[in-house]
Design a protein around this motif. Structure first.
Motif, PDB file in Angstrom:
ATOM      1  N   ASP A  82     -46.944 -12.076  70.416  1.00 16.83           N
ATOM      2  CA  ASP A  82     -45.707 -12.347  70.284  1.00 16.83           C
ATOM      3  C   ASP A  82     -45.340 -13.103  71.262  1.00 16.83           C
ATOM      4  O   ASP A  82     -44.185 -13.922  71.101  1.00 16.83           O
ATOM      5  CB  ASP A  82     -44.927 -10.828  70.270  1.00 16.83           C
ATOM      6  CG  ASP A  82     -45.174 -10.048  69.453  1.00 16.83           C
ATOM      7  OD1 ASP A  82     -45.569 -10.367  68.031  1.00 16.83           O
ATOM      8  OD2 ASP A  82     -45.189  -8.816  69.662  1.00 16.83           O
ATOM      9  N   THR A  86     -42.006 -16.383  71.353  1.00 13.66           N
ATOM     10  CA  THR A  86     -41.121 -16.678  72.578  1.00 13.66           C
ATOM     11  C   THR A  86     -41.202 -17.875  73.022  1.00 13.66           C
ATOM     12  O   THR A  86     -39.845 -18.775  73.117  1.00 13.66           O
ATOM     13  CB  THR A  86     -41.228 -15.583  73.582  1.00 13.66           C
ATOM     14  OG1 THR A  86     -41.398 -14.213  73.092  1.00 13.66           O
ATOM     15  CG2 THR A  86     -40.199 -15.837  74.668  1.00 13.66           C
ATOM     16  N   GLN A 369     -42.802  -2.203  65.829  1.00 13.47           N
ATOM     17  CA  GLN A 369     -42.902  -2.627  67.436  1.00 13.47           C
ATOM     18  C   GLN A 369     -42.025  -1.186  68.005  1.00 13.47           C
ATOM     19  O   GLN A 369     -42.536  -0.914  68.978  1.00 13.47           O
ATOM     20  CB  GLN A 369     -42.052  -3.619  67.715  1.00 13.47           C
ATOM     21  CG  GLN A 369     -42.878  -4.907  67.226  1.00 13.47           C
ATOM     22  CD  GLN A 369     -42.049  -6.266  67.377  1.00 13.47           C
ATOM     23  OE1 GLN A 369     -40.749  -6.219  67.010  1.00 13.47           O
ATOM     24  NE2 GLN A 369     -42.525  -7.283  67.769  1.00 13.47           N
TER      25      GLN A 369
ATOM     26  N   TYR B  50     -34.695   5.349  76.119  1.00 12.30           N
ATOM     27  CA  TYR B  50     -35.602   5.144  77.261  1.00 12.30           C
ATOM     28  C   TYR B  50     -35.143   5.787  78.648  1.00 12.30           C
ATOM     29  O   TYR B  50     -35.647   5.537  79.527  1.00 12.30           O
ATOM     30  CB  TYR B  50     -35.228   3.416  77.761  1.00 12.30           C
ATOM     31  CG  TYR B  50     -35.709   2.589  76.576  1.00 12.30           C
ATOM     32  CD1 TYR B  50     -37.188   2.138  76.409  1.00 12.30           C
ATOM     33  CD2 TYR B  50     -34.728   1.960  75.423  1.00 12.30           C
ATOM     34  CE1 TYR B  50     -37.418   1.346  75.266  1.00 12.30           C
ATOM     35  CE2 TYR B  50     -35.274   1.115  74.392  1.00 12.30           C
ATOM     36  CZ  TYR B  50     -36.577   0.871  74.562  1.00 12.30           C
ATOM     37  OH  TYR B  50     -36.998   0.027  73.330  1.00 12.30           O
ATOM     38  N   PHE B 224     -46.267   4.574  81.686  1.00 11.89           N
ATOM     39  CA  PHE B 224     -45.733   3.389  81.442  1.00 11.89           C
ATOM     40  C   PHE B 224     -44.253   3.299  81.944  1.00 11.89           C
ATOM     41  O   PHE B 224     -43.670   4.484  81.809  1.00 11.89           O
ATOM     42  CB  PHE B 224     -45.553   2.952  79.891  1.00 11.89           C
ATOM     43  CG  PHE B 224     -46.823   2.593  79.338  1.00 11.89           C
ATOM     44  CD1 PHE B 224     -47.280   1.312  79.279  1.00 11.89           C
ATOM     45  CD2 PHE B 224     -47.855   3.604  78.977  1.00 11.89           C
ATOM     46  CE1 PHE B 224     -48.509   0.931  78.726  1.00 11.89           C
ATOM     47  CE2 PHE B 224     -49.051   3.240  78.333  1.00 11.89           C
ATOM     48  CZ  PHE B 224     -49.489   2.155  78.475  1.00 11.89           C
ATOM     49  N   PHE B 229     -41.409  -1.665  79.327  1.00 12.00           N
ATOM     50  CA  PHE B 229     -40.376  -1.645  77.962  1.00 12.00           C
ATOM     51  C   PHE B 229     -39.484  -2.794  78.214  1.00 12.00           C
ATOM     52  O   PHE B 229     -39.322  -3.416  77.113  1.00 12.00           O
ATOM     53  CB  PHE B 229     -39.588  -0.301  78.155  1.00 12.00           C
ATOM     54  CG  PHE B 229     -40.624   0.915  77.936  1.00 12.00           C
ATOM     55  CD1 PHE B 229     -41.379   1.086  76.754  1.00 12.00           C
ATOM     56  CD2 PHE B 229     -40.842   1.862  78.883  1.00 12.00           C
ATOM     57  CE1 PHE B 229     -42.294   1.861  76.535  1.00 12.00           C
ATOM     58  CE2 PHE B 229     -41.898   2.615  78.732  1.00 12.00           C
ATOM     59  CZ  PHE B 229     -42.518   2.686  77.646  1.00 12.00           C
ATOM     60  N   GLU B 231     -40.147  -5.771  79.497  1.00 11.56           N
ATOM     61  CA  GLU B 231     -41.013  -6.881  79.160  1.00 11.56           C
ATOM     62  C   GLU B 231     -41.222  -6.948  77.555  1.00 11.56           C
ATOM     63  O   GLU B 231     -41.082  -7.783  76.941  1.00 11.56           O
ATOM     64  CB  GLU B 231     -42.464  -6.593  79.716  1.00 11.56           C
ATOM     65  CG  GLU B 231     -43.278  -7.803  79.453  1.00 11.56           C
ATOM     66  CD  GLU B 231     -44.796  -7.565  79.648  1.00 11.56           C
ATOM     67  OE1 GLU B 231     -45.124  -6.485  79.702  1.00 11.56           O
ATOM     68  OE2 GLU B 231     -45.664  -8.427  79.530  1.00 11.56           O
ATOM     69  N   ASN B 232     -41.399  -5.773  77.039  1.00 14.71           N
ATOM     70  CA  ASN B 232     -41.775  -5.695  75.539  1.00 14.71           C
ATOM     71  C   ASN B 232     -40.492  -5.989  74.644  1.00 14.71           C
ATOM     72  O   ASN B 232     -40.674  -6.558  73.873  1.00 14.71           O
ATOM     73  CB  ASN B 232     -42.354  -4.399  75.301  1.00 14.71           C
ATOM     74  CG  ASN B 232     -42.989  -4.352  73.850  1.00 14.71           C
ATOM     75  OD1 ASN B 232     -43.767  -5.086  73.443  1.00 14.71           O
ATOM     76  ND2 ASN B 232     -42.459  -3.022  73.080  1.00 14.71           N
ATOM     77  N   LEU B 233     -39.293  -5.361  75.164  1.00 18.41           N
ATOM     78  CA  LEU B 233     -38.197  -5.715  74.452  1.00 18.41           C
ATOM     79  C   LEU B 233     -38.094  -7.456  74.496  1.00 18.41           C
ATOM     80  O   LEU B 233     -37.366  -7.791  73.376  1.00 18.41           O
ATOM     81  CB  LEU B 233     -37.093  -5.113  75.284  1.00 18.41           C
ATOM     82  CG  LEU B 233     -36.807  -3.587  74.830  1.00 18.41           C
ATOM     83  CD1 LEU B 233     -35.948  -2.826  75.505  1.00 18.41           C
ATOM     84  CD2 LEU B 233     -36.553  -3.508  73.191  1.00 18.41           C
ATOM     85  N   PHE B 234     -38.108  -8.060  75.782  1.00 23.37           N
ATOM     86  CA  PHE B 234     -37.797  -9.401  75.517  1.00 23.37           C
ATOM     87  C   PHE B 234     -38.888 -10.191  74.899  1.00 23.37           C
ATOM     88  O   PHE B 234     -38.531 -11.079  74.245  1.00 23.37           O
ATOM     89  CB  PHE B 234     -37.956  -9.862  76.958  1.00 23.37           C
ATOM     90  CG  PHE B 234     -36.543  -9.727  77.674  1.00 23.37           C
ATOM     91  CD1 PHE B 234     -35.305 -10.770  77.570  1.00 23.37           C
ATOM     92  CD2 PHE B 234     -36.240  -8.695  78.693  1.00 23.37           C
ATOM     93  CE1 PHE B 234     -34.302 -10.332  77.908  1.00 23.37           C
ATOM     94  CE2 PHE B 234     -34.992  -8.522  79.346  1.00 23.37           C
ATOM     95  CZ  PHE B 234     -33.860  -9.427  79.164  1.00 23.37           C
ATOM     96  N   ILE B 235     -40.128  -9.957  75.118  1.00 23.54           N
ATOM     97  CA  ILE B 235     -41.297 -10.737  74.744  1.00 23.54           C
ATOM     98  C   ILE B 235     -41.810 -10.212  73.168  1.00 23.54           C
ATOM     99  O   ILE B 235     -41.782 -10.827  72.211  1.00 23.54           O
ATOM    100  CB  ILE B 235     -42.252 -10.823  75.588  1.00 23.54           C
ATOM    101  CG1 ILE B 235     -42.160 -11.451  76.629  1.00 23.54           C
ATOM    102  CG2 ILE B 235     -43.683 -11.469  74.834  1.00 23.54           C
ATOM    103  CD1 ILE B 235     -43.041 -11.584  77.855  1.00 23.54           C
ATOM    104  N   GLY B 236     -42.106  -8.949  73.213  1.00 28.23           N
ATOM    105  CA  GLY B 236     -42.566  -8.437  72.042  1.00 28.23           C
ATOM    106  C   GLY B 236     -41.394  -8.162  70.675  1.00 28.23           C
ATOM    107  O   GLY B 236     -41.623  -8.747  69.756  1.00 28.23           O
TER     108      GLY B 236
END
Lengths: 378, 275
Positions: A82, A86, A369, B50, B224, B229, B231-236
């Motif tokens: 992913d 970005t 996701q 969260y 975790f 989370f 990081e995952n929200l921004f990138i994933g």
């Protein structure tokens, strides 16, 4: 002295007279000339911005192509597929070559982030094995235009320590009581969701209903909470776990057994539910000013020297017919180039992109996701 | 005028990006694209989805900060009051660990805590255990150990600076009046280095609260933290509004904890001669 008559202490770091100044000027001049010389060299080299997995650039530069042509790679190495999306979204023109996840290619093309490939500039594209092309086409091309060029393939299969346990035959073996606390997966959510969905008998894990995805999520949570030792952040960490005898079974990737080395007994297995197959391709960021150089590099990746260099260095498979013939015994031991059809339509399954927009009860990409986040949070 | 460049740097590189991120928390994502809006839905989702991760992170960062501050105080106390010239050696040894680098420390602990790591091998050799202890690595314990080790030099410096600022006169006066070491520490030393203790606690709390590398590398399947989370929200998930809302919620939670700790330190360590 200040305006109000107080003495101000001025710290002087150096005294300069005329001779010193001339000496300094000479030194600056000499440094400038050296600098200019260096700049001249730098100008001769072409910086290529590469975004992708570590090691995936080895096909591009195989046979010393980068040195011969004066390319210098500025690499942005990713830890999840992913990240490429970005980076492309931030500025696709700043990405000269990238390795997007192949199910994302259509989406990236629609978003205008990948440049359509001019195959005339990749003469070696013709050398790609027809079976590879056939299975890559649905993801990598749109209306006959390719947006990524295949260079290797593989699958998220099962890995096990053959000294400790017999070869696994199903993804459900990860949940066997005897392997409790001795199993691991990687943080690849697509592969994990695929595996558990297949255990539940779901034919196409990329087109699940929300109910099916919820059941798959529950199974993944059970796997995580009750069976796994860890979720490895990288294949390097997974290897460490095998070497340190912390795990005996895991999800993994074909080259893993070769990376661990001869002394180890870690082997790969293809479960009856099938492994998550993928074909990796190079794309060019839309608007890249170095697309001519990117084409030259991609063409080199498909040349015999490029293919064999990548295969030798990473233990990854090759995609051109000539490279399959000339591949070394180590590569042929892992990959059965004589039965590609069986690989893509038996051992593994090739998936399409998840639905992007609401389509009845089908789960969309963000739901997948979110499901993975639920697993991590549980 | 003299501070203008500092304010400009602060404004351009900190305040403005933070303000933008705050604005983004009220935006939405439509088909994976950022869309201006004014909604509190992201904050609602953060507290719905969260909260557990946020509370877990705050608790684990609090534990790390408490252990680190206590250890740092003990070492600083030893250097300042008990070890004479040897104190410099202790200080140098503690600071030398800063040269190791963050990832090197993480992997060092990984090597030590693993099933075949030195800790388990030592315990087996000493006959204290028969089988390797499984929960040493890939567990919250491993995260706490690694981060305490990483944060210790950072916490040590402000506390040592605070202790060095304490005059000998009140200490000698207290001794002359018959106060024991514990009484002197409680009534003179700790109140006088309260701000240093708070600085050390703040450092060793905020950095672990935002960390996402250590839990990924040495934490297990249930370690975790909120940084993972975000990081995952921004990138994933490419969901910057929710990622930003989670980041601001974490900031708020951290600020509340620090306010509480500051209040507690003031309450507990107020100099007794002030009453």
């Amino acid at each position: 002295m200040s305006s109000n008559g107080e003495i101000i202490r001025v710290r002087r770091y150096f005294e300069m007279n005329r001779r010193d100044m001339l000496r300094g000027a000479a030194a600056v001049g000499a440094a400038g000339m050296l600098g200019l010389g260096g700049m001249g060299k730098a100008r001769a080299a072409t910086d290529i911005n590469f975004v992708g997995w570590e090691g995936y650039d080895s096909f591009l530069v195989g046979g010393g192509f980068d040195e011969a042509k004066g390319y210098t790679f500025q690499k942005t190495l990713i830890s999840s597929t992913d990240e490429i999306i970005t980076k492309l979204r931030l500025d696709s023109s700043a990405v000269d070559v990238c390795t997007p996840y192949f199910v994302n290619d259509d989406f990236l093309a629609e978003e205008g982030l990948l440049a359509p490939l001019d195959l005339a500039q990749i003469p070696n594209f013709e050398k790609i094995h027809p079976t590879i092309k056939q299975y890559a086409e649905s993801n990598m091309s749109q209306d006959g235009t390719w947006y990524a060029c295949p260079f290797t393939y593989g699958s998220l299969c099962m890995v096990y320590d053959s000294k400790e346990i017999p070869a696994p035959t199903s993804w459900a073996d990860l949940m066997k009581p005897e392997y409790k606390g001795k199993a691991a997966i990687t943080a690849d959510y697509q592969g994990n969701i695929f595996a558990m969905a297949r255990v539940l008998g779901i034919a196409n894990p990329h087109r699940m209903t929300r109910d099916e995805l919820a059941k798959t999520t529950e199974l993944m949570i059970d796997l995580k909470k009750n069976h796994l030792k860890a979720i490895a952040p990288s294949y390097g960490d997974l290897i460490n776990m095998y070497v340190n005898k912390e795990i005996v079974i895991s999800q993994g990737w074909e080259p893993l057994s070769a990376w661990i080395g001869d002394g180890e007994t870690v082997k790969i297995a293809y479960p009856k539910e099938g492994s998550f197959g993928f074909i990796e391709g190079y794309g060019i960021g839309k608007g890249s000013s170095k697309s001519a150089d990117a084409y030259a590099l991609i063409d080199n990746a498909l040349s015999l020297q490029g293919q064999l260099a990548g295969a030798d260095l990473n233990s990854m498979p090759v995609v051109t017919a000539e490279a399959m013939e000339k591949a070394g015994p180590a590569s042929k031991a892992i990959y059965d180039y004589n039965d590609l059809e069986g690989y893509f339509n038996g051992k593994t399954l090739i998936m399409q992109m998840y639905p992007l927009d609401e389509e009845g009860d089908l789960a969309i990409w963000d739901d997948y996701q979110e499901a993975w986040e639920k697993v991590l949070k549980a | 005028m003299g501070l203008t460049p500092a304010f400009a740097v602060f404004g351009v590189f900190f305040a403005l990006p933070m303000a933008y991120l705050l604005v983004v928390t009220f935006w939405r994502i439509r088909r994976y694209r950022l869309t201006p809006d004014f909604t509190f839905a992201n904050y609602q989702n953060v507290y719905g989805d969260y909260l557990h991760a946020l509370v877990f992170t705050i608790v684990i960062a609090f534990v790390i900060a408490c252990i680190t501050t206590l250890l740092a105080f003990a070492i600083a106390y030893l250097i300042r009051f008990r070890s004479g010239l040897f104190g410099q050696v202790i200080l140098l040894s503690a600071l030398a660990t800063l040269f190791g680098g963050y990832l090197v420390k993480i992997y060092a602990w990984k090597a030590m805590l693993g099933a075949q790591g030195s800790v388990n091998l030592l315990l087996i050799t000493l006959g204290l255990i028969d089988q390797p202890i499984e929960w040493l690595l890939y567990s919250p314990t491993a995260v706490i150990l690694t981060l305490v080790h990483f944060m210790l030099p950072f916490a040590l410096l402000p506390i040592l600076a605070g202790l060095r600022g304490i005059s000998e006169a009140p200490l000698e006066a207290a001794r002359d009046l018959g106060a024991g070491p514990w009484r002197i520490t409680k009534d003179i030393v700790l109140p006088q280095c309260r701000t240093s203790l708070f600085a050390a606690f703040t450092l060793s709390f905020l950095i672990p609260a935002g960390d996402y590398v250590t839990p990924r590398l040495v934490g297990g399947t249930e370690t975790f933290m909120v940084g993972n989370f975000i990081e995952n929200l921004f990138i994933g998930r490419m969901n910057a509004p929710m990622g930003a809302a989670l980041a601001f919620s974490t900031l708020l939670a951290c600020a509340l904890v620090l306010l509480f700790v500051n209040w507690l330190l003031k309450r507990v360590f107020t100099p007794k001669w002030g009453h």
